[in-house]
Enzyme design. Structure first.
Site, short mmCIF file in Angstrom:
data_model
loop_
_atom_site.label_atom_id
_atom_site.label_comp_id
_atom_site.label_asym_id
_atom_site.label_seq_id
_atom_site.Cartn_x
_atom_site.Cartn_y
_atom_site.Cartn_z
N HIS A 144 0.78 -0.55 -0.34
CA HIS A 144 -0.53 0.21 -0.14
C HIS A 144 0.96 1.08 0.01
O HIS A 144 1.30 1.69 0.22
CB HIS A 144 -0.66 -0.29 1.20
CG HIS A 144 -2.08 -1.45 1.00
ND1 HIS A 144 -1.68 -2.15 1.76
CD2 HIS A 144 -2.81 -1.56 1.04
CE1 HIS A 144 -2.25 -3.00 1.91
NE2 HIS A 144 -3.51 -2.24 0.96
N LYS A 171 -1.33 -8.17 -4.83
CA LYS A 171 -2.30 -6.94 -4.34
C LYS A 171 -1.20 -5.21 -4.47
O LYS A 171 -0.13 -5.43 -3.43
CB LYS A 171 -2.94 -6.54 -3.41
CG LYS A 171 -3.61 -6.00 -2.70
CD LYS A 171 -4.45 -5.44 -1.50
CE LYS A 171 -5.35 -4.20 -0.99
NZ LYS A 171 -6.03 -4.58 0.34
N LYS A 315 -14.93 22.69 -20.47
CA LYS A 315 -15.66 23.43 -21.52
C LYS A 315 -14.46 23.69 -22.86
O LYS A 315 -14.53 23.46 -23.85
CB LYS A 315 -16.97 23.67 -21.79
CG LYS A 315 -17.95 22.42 -20.81
CD LYS A 315 -19.05 23.64 -21.36
CE LYS A 315 -20.00 22.65 -20.19
NZ LYS A 315 -21.63 23.41 -20.27
N ASP A 347 -24.97 22.27 -25.67
CA ASP A 347 -24.93 23.13 -24.60
C ASP A 347 -26.76 24.07 -24.91
O ASP A 347 -28.03 23.96 -24.43
CB ASP A 347 -24.44 24.16 -23.98
CG ASP A 347 -23.53 23.77 -22.62
OD1 ASP A 347 -24.34 22.17 -22.55
OD2 ASP A 347 -22.53 23.91 -22.73
#
Length: 519
Positions: A144, A171, A315, A347
């Site tokens: 981890h 893992k 955007k 839009d």
């Protein structure tokens, strides 16, 4: 590093009476202070649709390994993964290390299906095992990283080190500093020669938990309920199964999503994933918390990353990544033939249609009488992507455009393109050249969590006959609530959202938008 093209075998899996397009298991973490609480939680995990449970025994108070493990393993309604995580690896256990390892060995003897041991002590643990271990149990060796996601080279080396311990399953859990960090895990996951769990923690790592089903992960984790996650960014079992349709994701599933920051408020995944499922379209739609659009697009360049919706504040940034587009965009499609990115601004189609429909209802007009916007004063708050689109759309319908923006220069720039007038936001409260105007808010003012904010005073709203707010979380914003109290007709942002969704669904799938299941 860009996520390269790949192709895993495409196979349907039959588990019980259920057909799945992947073999990824959904593991539900069980964290409680008593054995009785864990037993209750395990049954709920099964009821919710989990495939196995992770018994986090480091959360138990007064843990008696032989007694408690025997009860938990024998009475578990699902296969069990026993984890006894120490504090130095992010867990709760802070006692004698030899006793912790002894408890894990005991779990193996008592019939656990999986146990988890940390890489740091894996060699010592394997050396301590007496003779042959039970055939049933599989040992997961885990690593981890709570700070970052290493490079692909470092991750590949880490996989090799874990394999060298004798692990049955690898893992690796890392932390997402940026959404592109997921791509490194995907690269390693798809090329792994052994069963592997590869997950990226944090909100920016959500896609790793869902797309484990696409890239061949062994399992992913899903909490029983929101707020009960065992690691940052972990979705619930219900979200994995019902929102993201995880059982239906396969190696050839197309990936779509909404690019924004923030993004947790978006309802788009709910709408599109339900629509994809009902129309049997092989796609998944994700919320994508993106910091830099260009880097994201470059990183996820594989053909299966096929299209995106754009929202605040990206955007205009999305436009710069397009091979073809005009103006700020709200939708991007990757052409399958040559891989070109085509930007569209829908839009104005969604917003203008919603406003016109409400005006016609209010005025008793018909489609044949032309646009009810013709000759109207149309005040747009905001000069960003949505503001530009709606100003342009209303201008094409014959409205007189007024642009109000926090930055006057941006308002003036947009107004000049639609032969309109520019105002600052401060001037808007006293602006009243006529009665019965139309007001359109295209800024995030009033969006959750700052729902008590509004872009214009209630006193000023009495001069408008119709008020539209592009914000749709909450549906009834303060602006709309006060506009209604002032006598104006209101149009919810959800109306634009739904109209846009019909159009984008057609672009994404090639299927008729009106087939979308929306009520």
């Amino acid at each position: 590093m860009a996520l390269e093209s790949f192709q895993l075998p495409i196979t349907d899996f039959q588990i019980g009476n259920e057909t799945r397009r992947n073999s990824v298991l959904i593991c539900v973490p069980i964290m409680a202070e008593s054995v009785d609480q864990m037993l209750v939680q395990m049954q709920k995990a099964k009821d919710f649709g989990g495939d196995l449970v992770e018994l986090r025994v480091d959360f138990l108070k007064n843990f008696v390994p032989r007694q408690d493990l025997a009860i938990l393993i024998k009475q578990a309604p699902l296969p069990t993964l026993v984890t006894y995580r120490p504090r130095w690896e992010g867990g709760q256990y802070d006692g004698d290390e030899s006793k912790r390892r002894e408890a894990l060995r005991l779990a193996m003897e008592l019939g656990a299906d999986f146990i988890d041991i940390e890489l740091k002590v894996a060699h010592d643990f394997f050396n301590s095992l007496p003779g042959e271990r039970p055939e049933k149990v599989k040992i997961i060796v885990s690593s981890h990283n709570y700070e970052r996601t290493p490079s692909v080279e470092e991750l590949s080396d880490l996989v090799a080190r874990i394999q060298a311990t004798g692990a049955d399953i690898v893992k690796i859990a890392t932390t997402a500093v940026d959404i592109i960090d997921n791509a490194r895990i995907f690269q390693v996951l798809v090329h792994s020669q052994v069963p592997m769990i590869g997950l990226v923690m944090g909100e920016r790592g959500l896609m790793s938990r869902i797309l484990a089903a696409k890239f061949g992960g062994f399992l992913t984790f899903g909490s029983r309920e929101a707020g009960l996650a065992s690691a940052p960014g972990q979705p619930t079992v219900k979200e994995l199964l019902d929102l993201y349709n995880m059982r239906l994701i396969g190696p050839d599933t197309k990936v779509y999503g909404i690019i924004g920051n923030p993004i947790t408020h978006s309802k788009s995944p709910h709408l599109y994933n339900a629509s994809f499922k009902s129309s049997s379209f092989n796609g998944i739609y994700l919320p994508l918390l993106v910091d830099d659009v260009s880097t994201f697009i470059t990183t996820y360049s594989a053909p299966d990353f096929a299209g995106y919706s754009y929202t605040i504040p990206h955007k205009e940034a999305g436009l710069k990544c397009c091979d073809e587009a005009i103006g700020a965009i709200s939708c991007m499609i990757k052409r399958s033939t040559e891989g070109k990115l085509i930007g569209y601004n829908i839009d104005y189609l969604g917003g203008i249609a919603a406003i016109e429909e409400e005006l016609r209802i209010s005025n008793g007009a018909t489609l044949a009488s032309g646009s009810p916007l013709a000759g109207k004063t149309f005040v747009v708050i905001g000069a960003g992507g949505a503001g530009k689109a709606l100003a342009y759309g209303a201008y094409k319908k014959g409205a007189r455009i007024v642009v109000a923006n926090r930055t006057y220069d941006k308002a003036k720039e947009l107004a000049s393109k639609v032969r309109g007038q520019a105002l600052t936001l401060a001037e808007l409260n006293d602006f009243c050249p006529e009665e019965g105007m139309i007001l359109v808010n295209t800024t995030p003012v009033g969006m959750e969590p700052r729902i008590e904010e509004t872009p214009v005073s209630k006193e000023a709203l009495k001069h408008y006959s119709l008020v539209f707010d592009s914000v749709y979380t909450p549906k009834l914003t303060r602006l709309l609530r006060e506009a209604k109290q002032s006598g104006a007709t209101i149009v919810f942002g959800t109306e634009m959202f739904i109209n846009q969704a019909f159009i984008q669904f057609e672009m994404f799938t090639g299927l008729p938008g009106k087939t979308m299941p929306y009520d």
